[in-house]
Enzyme design. Structure first.
Site, PDB file in Angstrom:
ATOM      1  N   LYS A  37       5.058  -4.372   0.373  1.00 61.32           N
ATOM      2  CA  LYS A  37       4.036  -3.327   0.473  1.00 61.32           C
ATOM      3  C   LYS A  37       4.582  -2.072  -0.195  1.00 61.32           C
ATOM      4  O   LYS A  37       5.633  -1.565   0.172  1.00 61.32           O
ATOM      5  CB  LYS A  37       3.690  -3.019   1.932  1.00 61.32           C
ATOM      6  N   ASP A  64      -0.426   0.055  -1.070  1.00 55.61           N
ATOM      7  CA  ASP A  64      -0.939   0.831   0.073  1.00 55.61           C
ATOM      8  C   ASP A  64      -1.074   2.297  -0.307  1.00 55.61           C
ATOM      9  O   ASP A  64      -0.239   3.117   0.032  1.00 55.61           O
ATOM     10  CB  ASP A  64       0.056   0.633   1.241  1.00 55.61           C
ATOM     11  N   LEU A  65      -2.139   2.607  -1.064  1.00 57.35           N
ATOM     12  CA  LEU A  65      -2.335   3.994  -1.494  1.00 57.35           C
ATOM     13  C   LEU A  65      -3.489   4.656  -0.755  1.00 57.35           C
ATOM     14  O   LEU A  65      -3.813   5.816  -1.012  1.00 57.35           O
ATOM     15  CB  LEU A  65      -2.545   4.052  -3.015  1.00 57.35           C
ATOM     16  N   LYS A  66      -4.135   3.913   0.138  1.00 58.35           N
ATOM     17  CA  LYS A  66      -5.157   4.479   1.041  1.00 58.35           C
ATOM     18  C   LYS A  66      -6.154   5.384   0.310  1.00 58.35           C
ATOM     19  O   LYS A  66      -6.242   6.590   0.576  1.00 58.35           O
ATOM     20  CB  LYS A  66      -4.485   5.252   2.177  1.00 58.35           C
ATOM     21  N   ASP A  69     -11.943   9.028  -1.608  1.00 55.11           N
ATOM     22  CA  ASP A  69     -12.458  10.035  -2.541  1.00 55.11           C
ATOM     23  C   ASP A  69     -13.941   9.712  -2.762  1.00 55.11           C
ATOM     24  O   ASP A  69     -14.492   8.837  -2.095  1.00 55.11           O
ATOM     25  CB  ASP A  69     -11.642   9.973  -3.857  1.00 55.11           C
ATOM     26  N   ILE A  70     -14.576  10.382  -3.705  1.00 59.04           N
ATOM     27  CA  ILE A  70     -15.978  10.074  -3.978  1.00 59.04           C
ATOM     28  C   ILE A  70     -16.054   8.671  -4.598  1.00 59.04           C
ATOM     29  O   ILE A  70     -15.082   8.205  -5.216  1.00 59.04           O
ATOM     30  CB  ILE A  70     -16.646  11.129  -4.898  1.00 59.04           C
ATOM     31  N   THR A  73     -14.806   7.973  -8.244  1.00 61.08           N
ATOM     32  CA  THR A  73     -13.351   8.100  -8.435  1.00 61.08           C
ATOM     33  C   THR A  73     -12.630   6.885  -7.855  1.00 61.08           C
ATOM     34  O   THR A  73     -11.694   6.352  -8.462  1.00 61.08           O
ATOM     35  CB  THR A  73     -12.855   9.406  -7.774  1.00 61.08           C
ATOM     36  N   THR A 129      -1.807   3.966  12.680  1.00 56.97           N
ATOM     37  CA  THR A 129      -1.097   3.543  13.896  1.00 56.97           C
ATOM     38  C   THR A 129      -0.261   4.681  14.492  1.00 56.97           C
ATOM     39  O   THR A 129       0.300   4.527  15.576  1.00 56.97           O
ATOM     40  CB  THR A 129      -0.202   2.318  13.606  1.00 56.97           C
ATOM     41  N   ARG A 221      10.645   0.106   8.558  1.00 55.69           N
ATOM     42  CA  ARG A 221      11.987   0.517   8.950  1.00 55.69           C
ATOM     43  C   ARG A 221      12.812  -0.526   9.710  1.00 55.69           C
ATOM     44  O   ARG A 221      14.028  -0.603   9.488  1.00 55.69           O
ATOM     45  CB  ARG A 221      11.917   1.858   9.691  1.00 55.69           C
TER      46      ARG A 221
HETATM   47  O1  C5P Z   1       8.499   1.761   8.977  1.00 58.48           O
HETATM   48  P1  C5P Z   1       7.241   1.241   9.607  1.00 58.48           P
HETATM   49  O2  C5P Z   1       7.366  -0.170  10.118  1.00 58.48           O
HETATM   50  O3  C5P Z   1       6.666   2.199  10.644  1.00 58.48           O
HETATM   51  O4  C5P Z   1       6.207   1.194   8.388  1.00 58.48           O
HETATM   52  C1  C5P Z   1       4.838   0.991   8.572  1.00 58.48           C
HETATM   53  C2  C5P Z   1       4.160   1.085   7.234  1.00 58.48           C
HETATM   54  O5  C5P Z   1       2.766   0.827   7.391  1.00 58.48           O
HETATM   55  C3  C5P Z   1       4.257   2.453   6.559  1.00 58.48           C
HETATM   56  O6  C5P Z   1       4.441   2.187   5.182  1.00 58.48           O
HETATM   57  C4  C5P Z   1       2.921   3.106   6.800  1.00 58.48           C
HETATM   58  O7  C5P Z   1       2.549   3.936   5.723  1.00 58.48           O
HETATM   59  C5  C5P Z   1       1.996   1.902   6.868  1.00 58.48           C
HETATM   60  N1  C5P Z   1       0.749   2.074   7.634  1.00 58.48           N
HETATM   61  C6  C5P Z   1       0.742   2.423   8.977  1.00 58.48           C
HETATM   62  N2  C5P Z   1      -0.444   2.562   9.655  1.00 58.48           N
HETATM   63  C7  C5P Z   1      -1.602   2.350   9.015  1.00 58.48           C
HETATM   64  C8  C5P Z   1      -1.602   1.981   7.662  1.00 58.48           C
HETATM   65  C9  C5P Z   1      -0.393   1.849   6.999  1.00 58.48           C
HETATM   66  O8  C5P Z   1       1.805   2.585   9.576  1.00 58.48           O
HETATM   67  N3  C5P Z   1      -2.741   2.428   9.687  1.00 58.48           N
END
Ligand code: C5P
Length: 243
Positions: A37, A64-66, A69-70, A73, A129, A221
């Site tokens: 990811k 995962d760039l979430k 926008d309009i 775009t 989350t 992590r």
């Molecule tokens: O390090 P960790 O296990 O917390 O990483 C969780 C990953 O999931 C991060 O890259 C975070 O940006 C992503 N994420 C998230 N909650 C969301 C969407 C994506 O934690 N709703």
């Protein structure tokens, strides 16, 4: 579920500041058959090449760039992402159905123009989350339970033709009930017992996520900050196969 089936459900969040550090971890995990990811930290530092590099190493890539926008775009961004060869990307459900539909159109156009056999999967972010009920109610201004917003956003994403949602493992079962078994749930906030929650709030163990029916487990992590990422992933896969 055997270990390789478990690995195909794991997405390792390569939240690292540069390509060299990220690719060192990717190399160490190459034999597992998991996903990578790539989020904002790495993408904004390393650029689109990091997606190509990970794909060259044999990984499937969730970008995962979430997007939020309009519609026009987001459509253009989705087109670029599809052309790049990402296997999955995401948009914020809060952008609404018109924006989510535009993402699907852009992805289809991009994949077709690059001669790819299929467009990437698109999932919608529901509530991060790291968000608690208090934050959602008092800061964001959405009343009620987090789980209800997640389910409502999931139904909106389904209506817009997306493939699934990103949600906490705590909400995966409710999403499946509302949207059907085939609607994908990608669940971050995975913490094997004994690991620090960090900024995450709505967390679960790998075992709990599998039991809740999550299709993909996003783990950052606990793997990438471990002294031995391969050993840490191995342990998570073991927990998943026992679930
Ligand atoms: O390090 P960790 O296990 O917390 O990483 C969780 C990953 O999931 C991060 O890259 C975070 O940006 C992503 N994420 C998230 N909650 C969301 C969407 C994506 O934690 N709703």
């Amino acid at each position: 579920m055997n270990a390789s089936e478990a690995a195909a459900k794991v997405m390792v969040a390569l939240d690292k500041p540069d390509a060299a550090t990220a690719l060192r971890i990717a190399e160490a995990l190459r034999h597992f058959g998991c996903w990578m990811k790539i989020g904002m930290e790495l993408f904004y530092a390393a650029g689109p090449d990091i997606v190509r590099e990970c794909r060259k190493l044999g990984f499937r890539v969730f970008l995962d760039l979430k997007l939020h926008d309009i519609p026009n775009t987001v459509k253009g961004a989705a087109r670029s992402i599809a052309r790049l060869g990402a296997d999955m990307f995401n948009v914020h459900a809060a952008g609404g159905t018109a924006m989510m539909r535009a993402a699907a159109e852009g992805a289809a156009e991009g994949a077709a123009s690059a001669g790819l056999s299929a467009p990437p999967l698109i999932v919608a972010v529901t509530q991060l989350t790291s968000t608690t009920r208090e934050m959602m109610n008092e800061e964001i201004g959405i009343p009620g339970e987090v789980a209800d917003t997640v389910t409502r956003y999931a139904m909106l994403a389904k209506k817009a033709g997306l493939h699934g949602v990103v949600a906490s493992p705590l909400e995966a079962a409710a999403v499946k009930r509302a949207c059907g078994r085939g609607f994908l749930t990608v669940t971050p906030g995975i913490r094997p017992s004994g690991h620090a929650a960090g900024d995450q709030r709505r967390i679960a163990t790998p075992r709990e996520a599998v039991r809740a029916g999550a299709d993909f487990l996003v783990v950052g992590r606990p793997v990438t900050a471990a002294p031995d990422p391969a050993a840490a992933l191995e342990q998570i896969l073991k927990e998943m196969t026992e679930a």
